[in-house]
Scaffold this motif. Structure first.
Motif, short mmCIF file in Angstrom:
data_model
loop_
_atom_site.label_atom_id
_atom_site.label_comp_id
_atom_site.label_asym_id
_atom_site.label_seq_id
_atom_site.Cartn_x
_atom_site.Cartn_y
_atom_site.Cartn_z
N ALA A 58 35.11 -30.76 34.60
CA ALA A 58 35.38 -31.45 33.23
C ALA A 58 34.04 -31.10 32.70
O ALA A 58 34.27 -30.55 31.40
N SER A 59 32.90 -30.79 33.16
CA SER A 59 31.58 -30.52 32.27
C SER A 59 31.75 -28.99 31.95
O SER A 59 31.58 -28.68 31.00
N VAL A 86 19.44 -23.09 33.56
CA VAL A 86 19.76 -24.14 33.55
C VAL A 86 20.52 -24.65 34.85
O VAL A 86 20.27 -25.45 35.63
N TYR A 87 21.31 -23.90 35.16
CA TYR A 87 22.16 -23.62 36.50
C TYR A 87 21.28 -23.83 37.64
O TYR A 87 21.65 -24.72 38.86
N VAL A 88 20.30 -23.10 37.63
CA VAL A 88 19.28 -23.04 38.70
C VAL A 88 18.52 -24.55 38.79
O VAL A 88 18.53 -25.02 39.91
N VAL A 89 18.26 -25.01 37.69
CA VAL A 89 17.62 -26.45 37.72
C VAL A 89 18.57 -27.34 38.16
O VAL A 89 18.03 -28.23 39.01
N ALA A 90 19.68 -27.42 37.72
CA ALA A 90 20.58 -28.39 38.31
C ALA A 90 21.07 -28.18 39.80
O ALA A 90 20.99 -29.10 40.54
N SER A 91 20.97 -27.06 40.02
CA SER A 91 21.15 -27.02 41.68
C SER A 91 19.93 -27.28 42.50
O SER A 91 20.20 -28.11 43.39
N ILE A 92 18.78 -27.03 42.00
CA ILE A 92 17.75 -27.81 42.68
C ILE A 92 17.77 -29.37 42.71
O ILE A 92 17.49 -29.95 43.79
N GLY A 111 28.17 -27.62 35.86
CA GLY A 111 29.11 -27.32 35.00
C GLY A 111 29.05 -26.84 33.75
O GLY A 111 29.50 -25.92 33.19
N LEU A 112 27.93 -27.67 33.02
CA LEU A 112 27.57 -27.48 31.83
C LEU A 112 27.04 -26.10 31.46
O LEU A 112 27.36 -25.39 30.45
#
Length: 417
Positions: A58-59, A86-92, A111-112
């Motif tokens: 959804a994101s 940003v994806y790297v930060v979200a994964s961490i 997802g965003l």
């Protein structure tokens, strides 16, 4: 153009773009094998764990509308590099989270951001190449793109053998760092300043509206979404189909993904080989027919005692994937060629349509199927049938418009007399 720009653009760049396009689908199903462990860690059930997929999709769909138009305005590389960061930060964050709610928050952030590379990378090939060469390179990207859903759960299962479910998100963060380096150090900017559109909200929205109101976009965009939607039904519902329907374990997702994605890769390879030899329209028609035949075979098998027996249970969806591999690269180019100055907006809007459909599939359709092989197969057949009808409609409209143009051209000399 290929001879002039050399091997870097014909070998290295497509490989980088394919790697960039993988991160979106790879992140969908990598956590699948870890669902039992995550369920025990957070004390949640299967329905709640499905939110790990749904929230991500959804994101991804929500932000996918903006990645492309932003790249039309500021260039391809900045959008890809920032979004992957940003994806790297979200994964961490997902790897370190202490509650299920926090995990979902970071999955939403994944997802965003994941669409920045997955969506924008598709426009770069069409920026750089034309004609059969573009089709061949788009097919190569599609081949590597197709590997992602197959290796995702396999990699997740392997990581669980050496660590906990948190290691899956650490691996995703590491992958993101590698992709940032590839973008910054090796990928050229394919959308120079003189081709860019103004960066403001009204311009972004106007571009999306211009694309969305085009009848050809509605027919082709929805055809792509529905054809691939039949395949995604099994991807998004893999945790149900593999475990509940087939009765397999956490290391057995490959039994679905390897034949399915292998067939999609073969289809993409055939698409590339056909470039310049078979017309785009005939090629897409062949792919649609193959996918529909797969849908029919899937229903027939599901109605027999072999419905949950391998390899028969995956024959239908594998043929659907073969058809998708043949059609997807060519239909993507058809869409991009409709709006040469709005390629980012085209890919974004097409991705949004597909992702919304996929999110609905994951959150509403898969649970409603209740682990039924016949339910999976029937839903897939309806989806590919609708996609083929939209393609037939598009061909009929093109034939009509061509006939009208021909008649107008024949009348012109008479009117001048």
């Amino acid at each position: 153009m290929t001879e002039r720009i050399g091997w870097r653009f014909t070998v290295l760049v497509p490989a980088i773009l394919a790697a960039l396009s993988m991160i979106g689908p790879f992140s969908v199903d990598t956590p699948f094998p870890a669902f039992p462990e995550m369920g025990r860690a957070f004390d949640v059930g299967t329905e709640q764990l499905q939110l790990v997929v749904t929230v991500y999709l959804a994101s991804f769909a929500l932000m996918s509308v903006f990645h492309g138009p932003l790249s039309d305005a500021v260039g391809r590389r900045p959008v890809m590099a920032v979004s992957i960061a940003v994806y790297v930060v979200a994964s961490i964050g997902a790897a370190l989270c202490s509650s299920f709610v926090v995990l979902l928050v970071f999955r939403a952030l994944q997802g965003l951001s994941a669409g920045g590379s997955t969506i924008v990378s598709r426009t770069v090939i069409r920026d750089l190449f034309d004609g059969p060469q573009a089709q061949r390179l788009m097919s190569r990207v599609a081949i590597i793109f197709g590997i992602a859903p197959a290796i995702g759960p396999i990699m997740g299962g392997l990581l669980l053998q050496v660590g906990s479910w948190r290691g899956i998100f650490v691996f995703q963060a590491t992958l993101g760092v590698v992709l940032i380096l590839l973008v910054v150090l090796l990928l050229p900017e394919s959308h120079p300043a003189e081709r860019r559109v103004p960066l403001n909200v009204s311009e972004v929205l106007r571009g999306l509206v211009d694309v969305g109101r085009e009848g050809a976009f509605q027919r082709l965009g929805w055809a792509i979404a529905l054809l691939f939607g039949a395949q995604f039904l099994y991807i998004g519902g893999a945790a149900v189909f593999v475990v509940d329907v087939l009765g397999q374990g956490e290391l057995d997702f490959w039994k679905l993904f390897v034949p399915m994605i292998g067939c999609m890769m073969i289809g993409s390879w055939l698409c590339g080989r056909a470039a310049g030899r078979i017309s785009a329209r005939r090629l897409v028609s062949l792919g649609c027919t193959t996918a529909f035949a797969g849908g029919v075979i899937g229903v027939l098998v599901a109605a027999t005692p072999y419905a949950a027996e391998l390899p028969w249970a995956v024959v239908g969806v594998s043929l659907v994937a073969l058809g998708n591999g043949i059609t997807y690269p060519t239909m993507q180019l058809m869409l991009l060629d409709r709006f040469p100055h709005r390629r980012g907006a085209v890919v974004s809007l097409a991705s949004f349509v597909a992702l919304v459909l996929n999110a609905i599939t994951a959150v509403a359709v898969v649970p409603a199927l209740a682990g039924s092989a016949l339910g999976f197969a029937t839903t897939a057949l309806v989806s590919v049938g609708a996609g083929q009808l939209l393609w037939a409609w598009h061909c009929a409209v093109e034939d009509r418009d061509c006939a009208v143009s021909k008649d107008a051209a024949e009348l012109e000399p008479t009117e001048m007399l």
